[in-house]
Design a protein around this motif. Sequence first.
Motif, PDB file in Angstrom:
ATOM      1  N   THR A   1     -32.247  29.954   6.394  1.00  0.00           N
ATOM      2  CA  THR A   1     -31.425  30.936   5.955  1.00  0.00           C
ATOM      3  C   THR A   1     -32.535  32.278   5.660  1.00  0.00           C
ATOM      4  OG1 THR A   1     -30.973  30.860   4.215  1.00  0.00           O
ATOM      5  CG2 THR A   1     -30.178  29.409   5.928  1.00  0.00           C
ATOM      6  N   VAL A   2     -31.993  33.646   6.513  1.00  0.00           N
ATOM      7  CA  VAL A   2     -32.243  34.617   6.114  1.00  0.00           C
ATOM      8  C   VAL A   2     -30.250  35.815   6.130  1.00  0.00           C
ATOM      9  CG1 VAL A   2     -32.716  37.120   6.626  1.00  0.00           C
ATOM     10  CG2 VAL A   2     -34.469  35.027   6.912  1.00  0.00           C
ATOM     11  N   ARG A   3     -29.978  36.534   4.884  1.00  0.00           N
ATOM     12  CA  ARG A   3     -29.290  37.118   4.736  1.00  0.00           C
ATOM     13  C   ARG A   3     -28.765  38.495   3.757  1.00  0.00           C
ATOM     14  NH1 ARG A   3     -24.943  37.006   1.131  1.00  0.00           N
ATOM     15  NH2 ARG A   3     -25.808  37.131  -0.300  1.00  0.00           N
ATOM     16  N   PRO A   4     -28.507  39.411   5.280  1.00  0.00           N
ATOM     17  CA  PRO A   4     -28.819  40.780   5.142  1.00  0.00           C
ATOM     18  C   PRO A   4     -28.196  40.833   3.507  1.00  0.00           C
ATOM     19  CG  PRO A   4     -28.221  40.342   7.299  1.00  0.00           C
ATOM     20  CD  PRO A   4     -28.492  39.319   6.499  1.00  0.00           C
ATOM     21  N   ILE A   5     -28.333  41.834   3.002  1.00  0.00           N
ATOM     22  CA  ILE A   5     -27.498  42.150   1.607  1.00  0.00           C
ATOM     23  C   ILE A   5     -26.585  43.074   1.863  1.00  0.00           C
ATOM     24  CG2 ILE A   5     -27.187  42.255  -0.932  1.00  0.00           C
ATOM     25  CD1 ILE A   5     -27.887  39.706   0.109  1.00  0.00           C
ATOM     26  N   ASN A   6     -27.601  44.367   2.332  1.00  0.00           N
ATOM     27  CA  ASN A   6     -27.306  45.994   2.590  1.00  0.00           C
ATOM     28  C   ASN A   6     -27.285  46.599   4.145  1.00  0.00           C
ATOM     29  OD1 ASN A   6     -29.518  46.013   2.326  1.00  0.00           O
ATOM     30  ND2 ASN A   6     -29.373  47.532   0.464  1.00  0.00           N
ATOM     31  N   VAL A   7     -27.337  45.619   4.558  1.00  0.00           N
ATOM     32  CA  VAL A   7     -28.114  46.098   6.013  1.00  0.00           C
ATOM     33  C   VAL A   7     -27.394  45.418   6.837  1.00  0.00           C
ATOM     34  CG1 VAL A   7     -29.874  44.852   6.237  1.00  0.00           C
ATOM     35  CG2 VAL A   7     -30.433  47.145   7.524  1.00  0.00           C
ATOM     36  N   TYR A   8     -27.350  45.985   8.394  1.00  0.00           N
ATOM     37  CA  TYR A   8     -26.281  45.520   9.290  1.00  0.00           C
ATOM     38  C   TYR A   8     -27.346  46.030  11.106  1.00  0.00           C
ATOM     39  CZ  TYR A   8     -23.371  49.299   8.215  1.00  0.00           C
ATOM     40  OH  TYR A   8     -22.724  50.405   7.620  1.00  0.00           O
ATOM     41  N   ASP A   9     -26.966  46.158  12.096  1.00  0.00           N
ATOM     42  CA  ASP A   9     -27.681  46.927  12.409  1.00  0.00           C
ATOM     43  C   ASP A   9     -26.650  47.639  13.127  1.00  0.00           C
ATOM     44  OD1 ASP A   9     -29.301  46.854  15.580  1.00  0.00           O
ATOM     45  OD2 ASP A   9     -27.319  46.821  16.612  1.00  0.00           O
ATOM     46  N   GLY A  10     -26.926  49.431  13.112  1.00  0.00           N
ATOM     47  CA  GLY A  10     -26.831  50.473  13.240  1.00  0.00           C
ATOM     48  C   GLY A  10     -26.288  51.069  11.723  1.00  0.00           C
ATOM     49  N   ALA A  11     -26.789  50.041  10.669  1.00  0.00           N
ATOM     50  CA  ALA A  11     -26.512  51.100   9.536  1.00  0.00           C
ATOM     51  C   ALA A  11     -27.143  52.323   9.085  1.00  0.00           C
ATOM     52  CB  ALA A  11     -27.170  49.331   8.230  1.00  0.00           C
ATOM     53  N   ILE A  12     -26.797  53.036   8.815  1.00  0.00           N
ATOM     54  CA  ILE A  12     -26.699  54.324   7.985  1.00  0.00           C
ATOM     55  C   ILE A  12     -26.870  54.028   6.284  1.00  0.00           C
ATOM     56  CG2 ILE A  12     -26.500  57.010   8.008  1.00  0.00           C
ATOM     57  CD1 ILE A  12     -24.593  56.716   9.994  1.00  0.00           C
ATOM     58  N   PHE A  13     -28.171  54.693   6.194  1.00  0.00           N
ATOM     59  CA  PHE A  13     -28.699  54.981   4.333  1.00  0.00           C
ATOM     60  C   PHE A  13     -29.063  56.214   4.219  1.00  0.00           C
ATOM     61  CE2 PHE A  13     -29.823  50.715   6.050  1.00  0.00           C
ATOM     62  CZ  PHE A  13     -30.032  49.579   4.754  1.00  0.00           C
ATOM     63  N   ILE A  14     -27.955  56.490   3.213  1.00  0.00           N
ATOM     64  CA  ILE A  14     -28.073  58.161   2.786  1.00  0.00           C
ATOM     65  C   ILE A  14     -28.923  58.098   1.186  1.00  0.00           C
ATOM     66  CG2 ILE A  14     -26.855  60.513   2.070  1.00  0.00           C
ATOM     67  CD1 ILE A  14     -25.045  59.838   4.589  1.00  0.00           C
ATOM     68  N   ARG A  15     -28.111  57.448   0.148  1.00  0.00           N
ATOM     69  CA  ARG A  15     -28.306  57.760  -1.283  1.00  0.00           C
ATOM     70  C   ARG A  15     -29.393  55.849  -1.424  1.00  0.00           C
ATOM     71  NH1 ARG A  15     -22.866  59.806  -4.104  1.00  0.00           N
ATOM     72  NH2 ARG A  15     -22.702  61.602  -3.035  1.00  0.00           N
TER      73      ARG A  15
ATOM     74  N   ASN B   1     -36.632  35.402  -7.763  1.00  0.00           N
ATOM     75  CA  ASN B   1     -36.477  34.600  -6.441  1.00  0.00           C
ATOM     76  C   ASN B   1     -35.962  34.090  -5.381  1.00  0.00           C
ATOM     77  OD1 ASN B   1     -35.862  33.605  -9.605  1.00  0.00           O
ATOM     78  ND2 ASN B   1     -34.359  34.563 -10.353  1.00  0.00           N
ATOM     79  N   ASN B   2     -34.778  33.511  -4.520  1.00  0.00           N
ATOM     80  CA  ASN B   2     -34.630  34.333  -3.150  1.00  0.00           C
ATOM     81  C   ASN B   2     -34.162  35.389  -2.998  1.00  0.00           C
ATOM     82  OD1 ASN B   2     -35.026  31.602  -2.915  1.00  0.00           O
ATOM     83  ND2 ASN B   2     -32.636  31.159  -3.975  1.00  0.00           N
ATOM     84  N   ARG B   3     -34.695  35.920  -3.858  1.00  0.00           N
ATOM     85  CA  ARG B   3     -33.875  38.222  -3.205  1.00  0.00           C
ATOM     86  C   ARG B   3     -35.364  38.143  -2.549  1.00  0.00           C
ATOM     87  NH1 ARG B   3     -28.716  41.397  -4.626  1.00  0.00           N
ATOM     88  NH2 ARG B   3     -28.190  39.719  -3.517  1.00  0.00           N
ATOM     89  N   TYR B   4     -35.105  39.067  -1.781  1.00  0.00           N
ATOM     90  CA  TYR B   4     -36.616  39.865  -1.208  1.00  0.00           C
ATOM     91  C   TYR B   4     -35.837  41.754  -1.409  1.00  0.00           C
ATOM     92  CZ  TYR B   4     -38.444  35.964  -0.274  1.00  0.00           C
ATOM     93  OH  TYR B   4     -39.108  34.734  -0.624  1.00  0.00           O
ATOM     94  N   THR B   5     -36.940  42.683  -2.074  1.00  0.00           N
ATOM     95  CA  THR B   5     -36.054  44.364  -1.878  1.00  0.00           C
ATOM     96  C   THR B   5     -37.402  44.947  -1.624  1.00  0.00           C
ATOM     97  OG1 THR B   5     -34.711  43.590  -4.183  1.00  0.00           O
ATOM     98  CG2 THR B   5     -35.437  45.649  -3.337  1.00  0.00           C
ATOM     99  N   TYR B   6     -36.824  45.900  -0.534  1.00  0.00           N
ATOM    100  CA  TYR B   6     -37.537  46.943  -0.032  1.00  0.00           C
ATOM    101  C   TYR B   6     -37.361  47.990  -0.515  1.00  0.00           C
ATOM    102  CZ  TYR B   6     -39.689  50.631   3.112  1.00  0.00           C
ATOM    103  OH  TYR B   6     -40.419  51.342   4.262  1.00  0.00           O
ATOM    104  N   ASP B   7     -38.375  48.285  -0.770  1.00  0.00           N
ATOM    105  CA  ASP B   7     -38.240  50.718  -1.187  1.00  0.00           C
ATOM    106  C   ASP B   7     -38.767  51.484  -0.847  1.00  0.00           C
ATOM    107  OD1 ASP B   7     -36.675  49.632  -4.110  1.00  0.00           O
ATOM    108  OD2 ASP B   7     -38.794  48.899  -4.732  1.00  0.00           O
ATOM    109  N   PHE B   8     -37.246  52.556  -0.176  1.00  0.00           N
ATOM    110  CA  PHE B   8     -37.837  53.070   1.082  1.00  0.00           C
ATOM    111  C   PHE B   8     -39.330  53.785   0.711  1.00  0.00           C
ATOM    112  CE2 PHE B   8     -33.963  53.038   2.922  1.00  0.00           C
ATOM    113  CZ  PHE B   8     -33.776  52.025   3.806  1.00  0.00           C
ATOM    114  N   ASP B   9     -40.399  53.843   1.533  1.00  0.00           N
ATOM    115  CA  ASP B   9     -41.360  54.519   1.125  1.00  0.00           C
ATOM    116  C   ASP B   9     -42.066  55.201   2.366  1.00  0.00           C
ATOM    117  OD1 ASP B   9     -43.181  52.551   2.250  1.00  0.00           O
ATOM    118  OD2 ASP B   9     -44.013  51.720   0.846  1.00  0.00           O
TER     119      ASP B   9
END
Length: 588
Positions: free
Chosen positions: A500-514, A547-555
């Motif tokens: 299972t792959v569950r997005p936490i803060n992203v979805y199709d069409g999401a906009i990232f500002i801060r 653990n089961n959480r994966y995080t990518y920091d924008f670069d």
Amino acid sequence: MSRFIIFFFFLFIAPFHVLESPFYTGNTAVSKPPESYPKNYFRYPLNIAPSLAGNFGDLRTNHYHMGLDLRTQQRENLPVVAAADGYVSHIRIEPYGYGHAIFITHPNGYTTVYGHLNKFYMELEDFVRNQQYATESWEQDIDFSPGQFPVQQGQFIAWSGNTGGSEGPHLHFEIRDSGLADGHNYNPLLFDLNIPDHVPPALYRLGIFDRNQSIYENNPRMFPLHKKVQVGERIYTPADAVIKVPYGKFSFGLSMQDKMDNSFSFGVYKADLYVDDSLYNEFKIEECIYGDSRYINAGIDYFMRYDGHGYMQHLSRLPGNHAPFYNSAGDGVLQLNDDSVHQVEVEVLDVAGNTSLLQFGIQRDSSVHFPENKMGDNIVQKLAPNQPATFENAAVQISLDENALYDTVLLRYNASNAPPEAVSALHSIGDYRQPVHTAYTVRIKSAVLLPDSMKKKVIMVMQSGRRKDAQQCIWQGDWAAARWMNFGQFYLKLDTLSPTVRPINVYDGAIFIRDQQLVFEAKDETGDLQSFNGYIDGRWIMFRQRNNRYTYDFDDRCPPGAHTLEIRAVDLAGNETVYQCSFENRAK
């Protein structure tokens, strides 16, 4: 009889007189000469007042702690500095264990290790990041030559953190021998890091074990301890000044903890067992290689700990315990040969010399017996320590090497119906509360004829008490094999479900500002993933794992603008889940 008189007797009289001891004891061992450690060479690696959350030899699940856990005021990102001049010889990045770690090799022959870091200092961080992208792997093990990253004592090397197997912000610190392999670690407190300690160890309960049988078939007698304080030391006693013991062999165990100024409770450094002023067992954890740290499971009452009743340490050496922490002239197994009262003293010390004493008498009594222990049913074989062992039938085989067991195991076995997705019976092998020191092989015969293409989807599942795990199998005909470090229940499972792959803060069409990162949770019902990878606009991006959480920091692979994202997660059986979406980075 004082220890001086004992010394005088053995020096001048014993060579001419045969002494019959009132005790049975095991084989003798020669004590090693004390090690000399450099004092004031290493500094404390944080710029705050020293305080510990864990010491060397602290009792942990399946291992003695191999360093010091330095408290960081319950915060992350405190500056970490080099303990002495040297050079960065190695770094490690992993999701468990150390997390982010730096190894610094020093000219005096020692290497210091700094674990659970958040980030390295800038030059090293940039180098490592380039390697991560070059290899398309967040996890790294990199060696360096002496001239690449030299450091001076007190130089900033990293930010403290809470990465890897850490359960709270702190800095893990080790001192190792640079010339020895296998992580040969020394107790850092022996190097005088100016960590205050004026508190003696605390003693809680005494246990007496029946050593006429295996430690795993025991039901020990327990005695709470009472404390009285004298100048310079603490003395503990049980309620009964003289404890009656049964005929036959027995040994002692002790629930105890070390204490320090402004710190938590820890494992003890040294515990000596005297009977009538003669030394019968000595435990001292001064140095250890990582392969020996698992001997903690032979040094404690494993049943008691597993059942949630805390740690009780044996004041004896089990037959299969080959740890180097027992340096004295006996294995601690006793047997009274007369009905006299004999005086017992256990001396427990910390590195600073703070001392606590346990004092009581013992006397043989034929009316006293150990509590009866029911051994249970389904015993199929007796397995002895220090020799290889096998068990097999038409559906299962197990094979253990000579180092696998600490004491005799009465192996229990039965077979039953497995879950619907299984392709074998459910095999219950041994008691999960009996520890295993080295990995052993379990081979299970498939109950279903499987083509080779389907065998790749079969995993072996293990349930050991509260723990559940799975492994890929090695096939030989209809038999599947895997190696394990626990007894438990085993079966073969045909795994066709994707993770299972569950997005936490992203979805199709999401906009990232801060918010300048992508976060996912990914897991498989049978265990860890084989791989997790992300791609932005077709280019690999670096996710860090906790653990089961994966995080990518924008670069620089996610500049402002519109992007496509693809996530690929693969489990042990090769099942894959793909997640795709579009998003926009509007960071200014």
